[in-house]
Design a protein around this motif. Structure first.
Motif, PDB file in Angstrom:
ATOM      1  N   VAL A   1       0.906  -1.536   0.000  1.00 53.65           N
ATOM      2  CA  VAL A   1       0.198  -0.202   0.558  1.00 53.65           C
ATOM      3  C   VAL A   1       0.979   1.391   0.148  1.00 53.65           C
ATOM      4  N   MET A   2       2.145   2.030   0.633  1.00 51.59           N
ATOM      5  CA  MET A   2       3.003   2.725   0.805  1.00 51.59           C
ATOM      6  C   MET A   2       3.129   2.677  -1.009  1.00 51.59           C
ATOM      7  N   LYS A   3       4.329   1.702  -1.241  1.00 48.46           N
ATOM      8  CA  LYS A   3       4.190   1.744  -2.623  1.00 48.46           C
ATOM      9  C   LYS A   3       2.879   2.295  -3.575  1.00 48.46           C
ATOM     10  N   ASP A   4       1.933   1.786  -3.411  1.00 46.79           N
ATOM     11  CA  ASP A   4       0.952   2.383  -4.437  1.00 46.79           C
ATOM     12  C   ASP A   4       0.644   3.793  -3.896  1.00 46.79           C
ATOM     13  N   ALA A   5       0.558   4.038  -2.367  1.00 50.12           N
ATOM     14  CA  ALA A   5       0.529   5.102  -2.738  1.00 50.12           C
ATOM     15  C   ALA A   5       1.602   6.605  -3.307  1.00 50.12           C
ATOM     16  N   ASN A   6       2.895   5.748  -3.201  1.00 46.37           N
ATOM     17  CA  ASN A   6       3.517   7.190  -4.319  1.00 46.37           C
ATOM     18  C   ASN A   6       3.319   7.099  -5.364  1.00 46.37           C
ATOM     19  N   TYR A   7       3.320   5.868  -6.506  1.00 43.44           N
ATOM     20  CA  TYR A   7       3.358   5.796  -7.745  1.00 43.44           C
ATOM     21  C   TYR A   7       1.935   6.157  -7.746  1.00 43.44           C
ATOM     22  N   MET A   8       0.553   5.941  -7.468  1.00 36.71           N
ATOM     23  CA  MET A   8      -0.816   6.936  -7.625  1.00 36.71           C
ATOM     24  C   MET A   8      -0.670   8.196  -7.983  1.00 36.71           C
ATOM     25  N   GLN A   9       0.633   9.175  -7.378  1.00 35.78           N
ATOM     26  CA  GLN A   9       0.919  10.472  -7.521  1.00 35.78           C
ATOM     27  C   GLN A   9       1.444  10.231  -8.538  1.00 35.78           C
ATOM     28  N   PRO A  10       0.486  11.628  -9.847  1.00 32.80           N
ATOM     29  CA  PRO A  10       1.008  11.176 -11.020  1.00 32.80           C
ATOM     30  C   PRO A  10       2.477  12.342 -11.109  1.00 32.80           C
ATOM     31  N   ASP A  11       2.765  13.502 -10.135  1.00 27.32           N
ATOM     32  CA  ASP A  11       3.630  14.932 -10.123  1.00 27.32           C
ATOM     33  C   ASP A  11       4.351  14.790  -8.679  1.00 27.32           C
ATOM     34  N   ILE A  12       4.438  13.859  -7.629  1.00 31.11           N
ATOM     35  CA  ILE A  12       4.666  14.264  -6.581  1.00 31.11           C
ATOM     36  C   ILE A  12       5.135  12.617  -6.157  1.00 31.11           C
ATOM     37  N   TRP A  13       6.362  12.996  -5.405  1.00 29.00           N
ATOM     38  CA  TRP A  13       7.178  11.718  -4.566  1.00 29.00           C
ATOM     39  C   TRP A  13       6.914  11.699  -3.540  1.00 29.00           C
ATOM     40  N   ILE A  14       6.497  10.722  -2.742  1.00 28.34           N
ATOM     41  CA  ILE A  14       6.029  10.830  -1.509  1.00 28.34           C
ATOM     42  C   ILE A  14       7.424   9.492  -0.765  1.00 28.34           C
ATOM     43  N   GLU A  15       8.200  10.237  -0.186  1.00 31.97           N
ATOM     44  CA  GLU A  15       9.716  10.516   0.492  1.00 31.97           C
ATOM     45  C   GLU A  15       9.237   8.720   1.468  1.00 31.97           C
ATOM     46  N   PRO A  16       9.914   7.915   1.000  1.00 33.22           N
ATOM     47  CA  PRO A  16      10.007   6.091   1.929  1.00 33.22           C
ATOM     48  C   PRO A  16       9.438   7.040   3.844  1.00 33.22           C
ATOM     49  N   PRO A  17      10.420   7.645   4.774  1.00 30.69           N
ATOM     50  CA  PRO A  17       9.956   8.223   5.538  1.00 30.69           C
ATOM     51  C   PRO A  17       9.080   8.525   6.210  1.00 30.69           C
ATOM     52  N   GLU A  18       7.911   9.508   4.727  1.00 29.15           N
ATOM     53  CA  GLU A  18       7.552   9.345   4.939  1.00 29.15           C
ATOM     54  C   GLU A  18       6.184   8.624   5.228  1.00 29.15           C
ATOM     55  N   LEU A  19       6.174   7.632   3.879  1.00 31.49           N
ATOM     56  CA  LEU A  19       5.416   7.226   3.827  1.00 31.49           C
ATOM     57  C   LEU A  19       4.895   5.646   5.020  1.00 31.49           C
ATOM     58  N   LEU A  20       6.376   6.089   5.273  1.00 30.51           N
ATOM     59  CA  LEU A  20       6.428   4.268   6.668  1.00 30.51           C
ATOM     60  C   LEU A  20       5.660   5.070   7.991  1.00 30.51           C
ATOM     61  N   PHE A  21       5.867   6.640   7.967  1.00 36.46           N
ATOM     62  CA  PHE A  21       5.066   7.261   8.659  1.00 36.46           C
ATOM     63  C   PHE A  21       3.704   7.564   9.011  1.00 36.46           C
ATOM     64  N   ARG A  22       3.441   7.440   7.592  1.00 33.80           N
ATOM     65  CA  ARG A  22       1.867   7.297   7.140  1.00 33.80           C
ATOM     66  C   ARG A  22       1.100   6.245   7.504  1.00 33.80           C
ATOM     67  N   ALA A  23       2.193   4.525   7.415  1.00 34.43           N
ATOM     68  CA  ALA A  23       1.690   3.638   7.848  1.00 34.43           C
ATOM     69  C   ALA A  23       1.889   3.039   8.977  1.00 34.43           C
ATOM     70  N   THR A  24       1.616   3.730  10.353  1.00 35.47           N
ATOM     71  CA  THR A  24       3.042   4.209  11.887  1.00 35.47           C
ATOM     72  C   THR A  24       2.088   4.464  12.571  1.00 35.47           C
ATOM     73  N   LEU A  25       3.086   5.827  12.916  1.00 34.10           N
ATOM     74  CA  LEU A  25       2.581   6.784  13.862  1.00 34.10           C
ATOM     75  C   LEU A  25       1.576   7.847  13.124  1.00 34.10           C
ATOM     76  N   GLY A  26       1.584   8.496  11.918  1.00 37.36           N
ATOM     77  CA  GLY A  26       0.387   8.497  10.960  1.00 37.36           C
ATOM     78  C   GLY A  26      -1.082   8.271  10.699  1.00 37.36           C
ATOM     79  N   GLY A  27      -1.303   6.717  11.169  1.00 45.22           N
ATOM     80  CA  GLY A  27      -2.224   5.708  11.163  1.00 45.22           C
ATOM     81  C   GLY A  27      -2.510   6.122  12.144  1.00 45.22           C
ATOM     82  N   ALA A  28      -1.674   6.101  12.934  1.00 47.13           N
ATOM     83  CA  ALA A  28      -2.185   6.187  14.730  1.00 47.13           C
ATOM     84  C   ALA A  28      -2.747   7.439  15.288  1.00 47.13           C
ATOM     85  N   GLN A  29      -2.089   8.750  14.578  1.00 46.43           N
ATOM     86  CA  GLN A  29      -3.060   9.687  14.936  1.00 46.43           C
ATOM     87  C   GLN A  29      -4.239   9.859  13.998  1.00 46.43           C
TER      88      GLN A  29
END
Ligand code: GUN
Ligand code: ZN
Length: 436
Positions: free
Chosen positions: A331-359
């Motif tokens: 899902v993290m990989k797809d979150a990045n691939y889905m955006q046509p114009d921006i990169w979502i950096e790996p630390p942010e993807l990990l955040f979204r799948a952990t602490l960001g989700g808990a928040q």
């Protein structure tokens, strides 16, 4: 210090602080007390002197990460992954509603629930926000299985009183009464490990009376959640605008019934306008971004940049079975691939799948990162278990490690999964954790 019952996990500890920053202890340690709380985290060299008498689990160079948070998925749909070729409403009718109707058989429901929670643990998910079906006994069985298996969930019986197949249609009154009984029974069970979410499926299958009742129950039981779908597919949105003609938008339907605010989790939220985004932010409602599902059903692309810039709370959801995989790494990989114009950096993807989700689940005081005082929800990751990741990855800088995990990872990375310090999964062929 008396270390009786304390366990020290020595390994490479990585834990997010924010979307762009993380703590990194290459020879680190996570110290967990007898009741599963984190009592220390840091460099092994600094912590080792104070842990005499504790059980030491030496993980070598393996990674110790916070457990993964799946903000949206469907328990009864695990048997229906990979059934393509339709947009949302046709897909529901063709594959999903028949599979959910089988949950009137509680033995079947219990069997699938057992498989589901084993799969969650195998994928490293330590907090999941879960749809069941309309069947009260099936939802009850799902809670019993989660209780026994040690999973941490926010879950509820699905509510459907309109525009649904006969086998899944309830009366409004029964739907509300059964949901209330389940909330009374399960919300807060095992010291808060199991939490209840009132779960109206979506606008299409809800009468105004049902949504009004959900708003009343949500207000009556403090700490409970509402979990539903929002603005996923164009045809769905058209349907809802005809059904609720006075509402300004799909989100406004929920808002008008009191279904908004902290602990409301809206899955998808693809087709939002600026006023909707502002409303999500101001009410501290949460969004579950489900990119793999959105690819699969061709529903559209989440407004990631806009929603992030607005400061909304959001995390990631696998949305199995529209999402084909339970692995948050996919899902993290797809979150990045889905955006046509921006990169979502790996630390942010990990955040979204952990602490960001808990928040987004308003549970970050308990879980989502490896922080003293939180419960010890974590995973042990061994990149060498996955082909395609270079042999010396653990000797590389941590940014490179995270990049490999996010773009090449899947369930095979997970060696073991812990909730509240208790091992709920350990891959059988590595027999090294005495505590499992
Ligand atoms: N909207 C209403 N029900 C569902 C469901 O089961 N899956 C998805 N992806 N969207 C929905
Ligand atoms: Zn869904």
């Amino acid at each position: 210090m008396d270390n009786q019952g304390t366990t020290v996990y020595r390994g490479h500890v990585i834990t997010p602080l924010s979307a762009s920053e993380y703590l990194d202890y290459i020879d680190g340690a996570l110290v967990v007390d007898a009741v599963g709380c984190i009592v220390a985290v840091g460099e092994w060299s600094e912590l080792s002197a104070g842990v005499a008498g504790a059980t030491i689990v030496d993980l070598g160079q393996r990674l110790i990460l916070p457990g993964l948070v799946d903000l949206h998925l469907h328990l009864p749909q695990v048997s229906q992954t990979g059934r393509s070729g339709e947009h949302l409403l046709a897909w529901l009718n063709k594959y999903i509603f028949p599979a959910e109707a089988r949950f009137s058989d509680t033995r079947h429901a219990r069997k699938i629930a057992s498989w589901f929670f084993d799969e969650l643990a195998r994928n490293g998910t330590t907090l999941a926000v879960v749809f069941t079906t309309v069947h009260k006994a099936a939802a009850d069985a799902a809670f019993e299985v989660a209780l026994a298996k040690g999973s941490r969930v926010i879950m509820g019986k699905v509510m459907m009183d309109a525009n649904s197949p006969p086998a899944l249609t309830e009366t409004t009154q029964v739907s509300l009464e059964e949901s209330e009984e389940l909330a009374q029974k399960w919300h807060g069970a095992d010291n808060g490990r199991l939490l209840y979410a009132f779960t109206p499926r979506f606008g299409v299958t809800s009468t105004p009376e049902l949504l009004a009742g959900v708003g009343r129950l949500f207000a009556k039981y403090p700490g409970t959640y509402v979990h539903t779908h929002l603005s996923e597919a164009k045809e769905e949105i058209q349907f809802v605008s005809k059904q609720f003609p006075r509402a300004r938008s799909y989100l406004d339907v929920y808002r008008s019934f009191g279904i908004i605010g902290e602990r409301t989790v809206f899955a998808h939220a693809i087709h939002l306008d600026d006023d909707d985004i502002k409303c999500v932010k101001e009410t501290r409602s949460s969004l579950a971004h489900c990119p793999s599902s959105n690819f699969f059903l061709k529903s559209g692309a989440f407004l990631y940049q806009k929603i992030r810039a607005a400061g909304c709370l959001f995390g990631l959801g696998s949305d199995v079975a529209a999402g084909p995989s339970m692995s948050l790494f996919n899902v993290m990989k797809d979150a990045n691939y889905m955006q046509p114009d921006i990169w979502i950096e790996p630390p942010e993807l990990l955040f979204r799948a952990t602490l960001g989700g808990a928040q987004a689940a308003h549970l970050d005081h308990l879980t989502g990162s490896l922080t003293v005082g939180k419960e010890a929800d974590f995973i042990v990751v061994d990149p060498s278990r996955k082909s395609g990741i270079v042999d010396d990855i653990l000797a590389q800088p941590t940014d490179e490690i995270l990049s490999s995990l996010v773009f090449l990872g899947d369930d095979r990375l997970i060696e073991s999964t812990y909730v509240r310090g208790k091992c709920i999964f350990h891959c059988k062929n590595v027999d090294m954790l005495a505590t499992c």
